[in-house]
Design a protein around this motif. Sequence first.
Motif, PDB file in Angstrom:
ATOM      1  N   ALA A  24      -5.100  -4.911  -4.063  1.00  0.00           N
ATOM      2  CA  ALA A  24      -4.767  -3.973  -5.138  1.00  0.00           C
ATOM      3  C   ALA A  24      -5.864  -2.930  -5.294  1.00  0.00           C
ATOM      4  CB  ALA A  24      -4.561  -4.729  -6.442  1.00  0.00           C
ATOM      5  N   LEU A  25      -7.123  -3.347  -5.169  1.00  0.00           N
ATOM      6  CA  LEU A  25      -8.235  -2.400  -5.269  1.00  0.00           C
ATOM      7  C   LEU A  25      -8.204  -1.408  -4.115  1.00  0.00           C
ATOM      8  CD1 LEU A  25     -10.722  -1.471  -6.762  1.00  0.00           C
ATOM      9  CD2 LEU A  25     -12.062  -3.237  -5.577  1.00  0.00           C
ATOM     10  N   GLU A  26      -7.813  -1.855  -2.932  1.00  0.00           N
ATOM     11  CA  GLU A  26      -7.662  -0.940  -1.793  1.00  0.00           C
ATOM     12  C   GLU A  26      -6.619   0.134  -2.098  1.00  0.00           C
ATOM     13  OE1 GLU A  26      -6.700  -3.567   1.390  1.00  0.00           O
ATOM     14  OE2 GLU A  26      -8.794  -3.968   1.927  1.00  0.00           O
ATOM     15  N   ASP A  27      -5.517  -0.274  -2.752  1.00  0.00           N
ATOM     16  CA  ASP A  27      -4.486   0.694  -3.127  1.00  0.00           C
ATOM     17  C   ASP A  27      -5.024   1.710  -4.128  1.00  0.00           C
ATOM     18  OD1 ASP A  27      -2.623  -0.431  -1.482  1.00  0.00           O
ATOM     19  OD2 ASP A  27      -1.535  -1.495  -3.056  1.00  0.00           O
ATOM     20  N   MET A  60       0.844  -1.193   0.000  1.00  0.00           N
ATOM     21  CA  MET A  60       0.000   0.000   0.000  1.00  0.00           C
ATOM     22  C   MET A  60       0.883   1.247   0.000  1.00  0.00           C
ATOM     23  SD  MET A  60      -3.127   1.008   2.597  1.00  0.00           S
ATOM     24  CE  MET A  60      -4.170  -0.269   1.916  1.00  0.00           C
ATOM     25  N   ALA A  61       0.458   2.279  -0.750  1.00  0.00           N
ATOM     26  CA  ALA A  61       1.256   3.492  -0.891  1.00  0.00           C
ATOM     27  C   ALA A  61       1.473   4.198   0.443  1.00  0.00           C
ATOM     28  CB  ALA A  61       0.567   4.437  -1.875  1.00  0.00           C
ATOM     29  N   ASP A  62       0.449   4.276   1.258  1.00  0.00           N
ATOM     30  CA  ASP A  62       0.572   4.848   2.598  1.00  0.00           C
ATOM     31  C   ASP A  62      -0.493   4.206   3.484  1.00  0.00           C
ATOM     32  OD1 ASP A  62      -1.915   6.427   2.618  1.00  0.00           O
ATOM     33  OD2 ASP A  62      -0.922   7.777   1.239  1.00  0.00           O
ATOM     34  N   PRO A  63      -0.385   4.369   4.801  1.00  0.00           N
ATOM     35  CA  PRO A  63      -1.304   3.650   5.693  1.00  0.00           C
ATOM     36  C   PRO A  63      -2.641   4.354   5.906  1.00  0.00           C
ATOM     37  CG  PRO A  63       0.326   4.821   6.981  1.00  0.00           C
ATOM     38  CD  PRO A  63       0.687   5.048   5.533  1.00  0.00           C
ATOM     39  N   GLY A  64      -3.092   5.103   4.920  1.00  0.00           N
ATOM     40  CA  GLY A  64      -4.312   5.878   5.088  1.00  0.00           C
ATOM     41  C   GLY A  64      -5.572   5.057   4.907  1.00  0.00           C
ATOM     42  N   THR A  65      -6.709   5.756   5.025  1.00  0.00           N
ATOM     43  CA  THR A  65      -8.029   5.167   4.849  1.00  0.00           C
ATOM     44  C   THR A  65      -8.703   5.827   3.659  1.00  0.00           C
ATOM     45  OG1 THR A  65      -8.228   4.804   7.234  1.00  0.00           O
ATOM     46  CG2 THR A  65     -10.265   4.744   5.946  1.00  0.00           C
ATOM     47  N   SER A  66      -9.290   5.045   2.784  1.00  0.00           N
ATOM     48  CA  SER A  66      -9.940   5.613   1.598  1.00  0.00           C
ATOM     49  C   SER A  66     -11.350   6.093   1.928  1.00  0.00           C
ATOM     50  CB  SER A  66     -10.000   4.569   0.475  1.00  0.00           C
ATOM     51  OG  SER A  66     -10.709   3.416   0.898  1.00  0.00           O
ATOM     52  N   LEU A  67     -11.846   7.020   1.103  1.00  0.00           N
ATOM     53  CA  LEU A  67     -13.197   7.541   1.284  1.00  0.00           C
ATOM     54  C   LEU A  67     -14.245   6.489   0.926  1.00  0.00           C
ATOM     55  CD1 LEU A  67     -12.550  11.050  -0.276  1.00  0.00           C
ATOM     56  CD2 LEU A  67     -13.108  10.617   2.121  1.00  0.00           C
ATOM     57  N   ALA A  68     -14.016   5.772  -0.166  1.00  0.00           N
ATOM     58  CA  ALA A  68     -14.899   4.682  -0.570  1.00  0.00           C
ATOM     59  C   ALA A  68     -14.258   3.357  -0.189  1.00  0.00           C
ATOM     60  CB  ALA A  68     -15.153   4.732  -2.071  1.00  0.00           C
ATOM     61  N   GLN A  69     -15.065   2.364   0.084  1.00  0.00           N
ATOM     62  CA  GLN A  69     -14.567   1.053   0.458  1.00  0.00           C
ATOM     63  C   GLN A  69     -14.629   0.105  -0.734  1.00  0.00           C
ATOM     64  OE1 GLN A  69     -13.199   0.852   3.570  1.00  0.00           O
ATOM     65  NE2 GLN A  69     -13.720   3.028   3.491  1.00  0.00           N
ATOM     66  N   THR A  82      -8.820  19.275  -3.605  1.00  0.00           N
ATOM     67  CA  THR A  82      -9.544  20.180  -2.704  1.00  0.00           C
ATOM     68  C   THR A  82      -8.620  20.904  -1.729  1.00  0.00           C
ATOM     69  OG1 THR A  82      -9.929  18.385  -1.106  1.00  0.00           O
ATOM     70  CG2 THR A  82     -11.615  18.749  -2.796  1.00  0.00           C
ATOM     71  N   GLU A  83      -7.358  20.463  -1.654  1.00  0.00           N
ATOM     72  CA  GLU A  83      -6.396  21.007  -0.684  1.00  0.00           C
ATOM     73  C   GLU A  83      -6.924  20.868   0.742  1.00  0.00           C
ATOM     74  OE1 GLU A  83      -4.664  24.812  -1.650  1.00  0.00           O
ATOM     75  OE2 GLU A  83      -5.091  24.529  -3.777  1.00  0.00           O
ATOM     76  N   ARG A  84      -7.566  19.733   0.994  1.00  0.00           N
ATOM     77  CA  ARG A  84      -8.095  19.423   2.322  1.00  0.00           C
ATOM     78  C   ARG A  84      -7.809  17.970   2.650  1.00  0.00           C
ATOM     79  NH1 ARG A  84     -11.952  23.004   4.215  1.00  0.00           N
ATOM     80  NH2 ARG A  84     -12.814  24.468   2.710  1.00  0.00           N
ATOM     81  N   ARG A  85      -7.706  17.663   3.939  1.00  0.00           N
ATOM     82  CA  ARG A  85      -7.758  16.281   4.395  1.00  0.00           C
ATOM     83  C   ARG A  85      -9.226  15.932   4.594  1.00  0.00           C
ATOM     84  NH1 ARG A  85      -2.825  14.265   6.217  1.00  0.00           N
ATOM     85  NH2 ARG A  85      -3.935  12.293   6.099  1.00  0.00           N
ATOM     86  N   THR A 114      -8.420   8.558  -3.286  1.00  0.00           N
ATOM     87  CA  THR A 114      -8.701   9.427  -2.143  1.00  0.00           C
ATOM     88  C   THR A 114      -7.676  10.549  -2.055  1.00  0.00           C
ATOM     89  OG1 THR A 114      -9.782   7.688  -0.856  1.00  0.00           O
ATOM     90  CG2 THR A 114      -8.815   9.509   0.388  1.00  0.00           C
ATOM     91  N   ARG A 115      -6.412  10.220  -2.231  1.00  0.00           N
ATOM     92  CA  ARG A 115      -5.367  11.243  -2.157  1.00  0.00           C
ATOM     93  C   ARG A 115      -5.522  12.285  -3.271  1.00  0.00           C
ATOM     94  NH1 ARG A 115      -5.168  10.296   2.635  1.00  0.00           N
ATOM     95  NH2 ARG A 115      -3.643   8.857   3.527  1.00  0.00           N
ATOM     96  N   ILE A 116      -5.998  11.842  -4.443  1.00  0.00           N
ATOM     97  CA  ILE A 116      -6.250  12.801  -5.520  1.00  0.00           C
ATOM     98  C   ILE A 116      -7.399  13.731  -5.120  1.00  0.00           C
ATOM     99  CG2 ILE A 116      -6.976  13.073  -7.921  1.00  0.00           C
ATOM    100  CD1 ILE A 116      -5.591  10.402  -8.518  1.00  0.00           C
ATOM    101  N   CYS A 117      -8.450  13.175  -4.493  1.00  0.00           N
ATOM    102  CA  CYS A 117      -9.543  14.014  -3.974  1.00  0.00           C
ATOM    103  C   CYS A 117      -8.997  15.078  -3.029  1.00  0.00           C
ATOM    104  CB  CYS A 117     -10.573  13.155  -3.240  1.00  0.00           C
ATOM    105  SG  CYS A 117     -11.587  12.071  -4.270  1.00  0.00           S
ATOM    106  N   GLU A 118      -8.116  14.678  -2.142  1.00  0.00           N
ATOM    107  CA  GLU A 118      -7.570  15.609  -1.156  1.00  0.00           C
ATOM    108  C   GLU A 118      -6.626  16.612  -1.809  1.00  0.00           C
ATOM    109  OE1 GLU A 118      -7.828  12.879   2.873  1.00  0.00           O
ATOM    110  OE2 GLU A 118      -5.970  12.810   1.702  1.00  0.00           O
ATOM    111  N   ASP A 119      -5.876  16.175  -2.818  1.00  0.00           N
ATOM    112  CA  ASP A 119      -4.989  17.103  -3.528  1.00  0.00           C
ATOM    113  C   ASP A 119      -5.800  18.159  -4.271  1.00  0.00           C
ATOM    114  OD1 ASP A 119      -2.773  15.744  -2.650  1.00  0.00           O
ATOM    115  OD2 ASP A 119      -2.491  14.595  -4.505  1.00  0.00           O
TER     116      ASP A 119
END
Length: 222
Positions: free
Chosen positions: A30-33, A1-10, A46-49, A39-44
Amino acid sequence: MADPGTSLAQVSDFQVGPFADLASAIPTDALEDFLLEGTRICEDETERRLAPFTVTETHRASALDPDEYAESANIPMDIQGTLGLSYATTLGAVTLVRHIWLHEHPPRYADMWAYSDLTVEIVRSYGGSETLSPSQILDGPDDTGHVWFQLGQFIPVGSRARTTYSGGYVTAVPAPLVRANKLLTAEIIVRELDPEDDSTPNHDPGQLHEDALMILSNWARA
């Protein structure tokens, strides 16, 4: 996994509906990744977590409100407020700060957002530091990210407030963000499967990206 985060969608969100065919041959991990990348693109964008997070921020203590220390204000106070006012007056009330605003806060659907584990370390400009206890925080963080310190805390103008906290859409994820995450994830998968194939309009990656950005425009930081 790229980072230990949590995705917005499951994974279960993506494996039903029109995108199920894209996920049919993709292993769960792989789908989780892919979902986390979306999710990270969403945050990038919007410039928000948005997904659950833990961050450390540094704020410079400023934004005085002298009215809070007005000597002419003859208002009843409890013992804590009385002691705080006395201490603030001794230190020089006009030099103390009581407010900071956290960088991350819910742009909408605040009822689905939650803060936790807030710690604030005050580093003073001339040396010395102090970690505030929960009893020294009068209120917050609220839905605007405002943290209000108890009267009488020694926070001179120019001090650094180093804050560590957790937050994000913890209670539930708003449906528009789940959809945006699914759209961007689908775009990533389509581009990796066949970046030159335009024969399937519903899976056109450019259109998926535009649809996601249209949703995320409502969430962007002003």
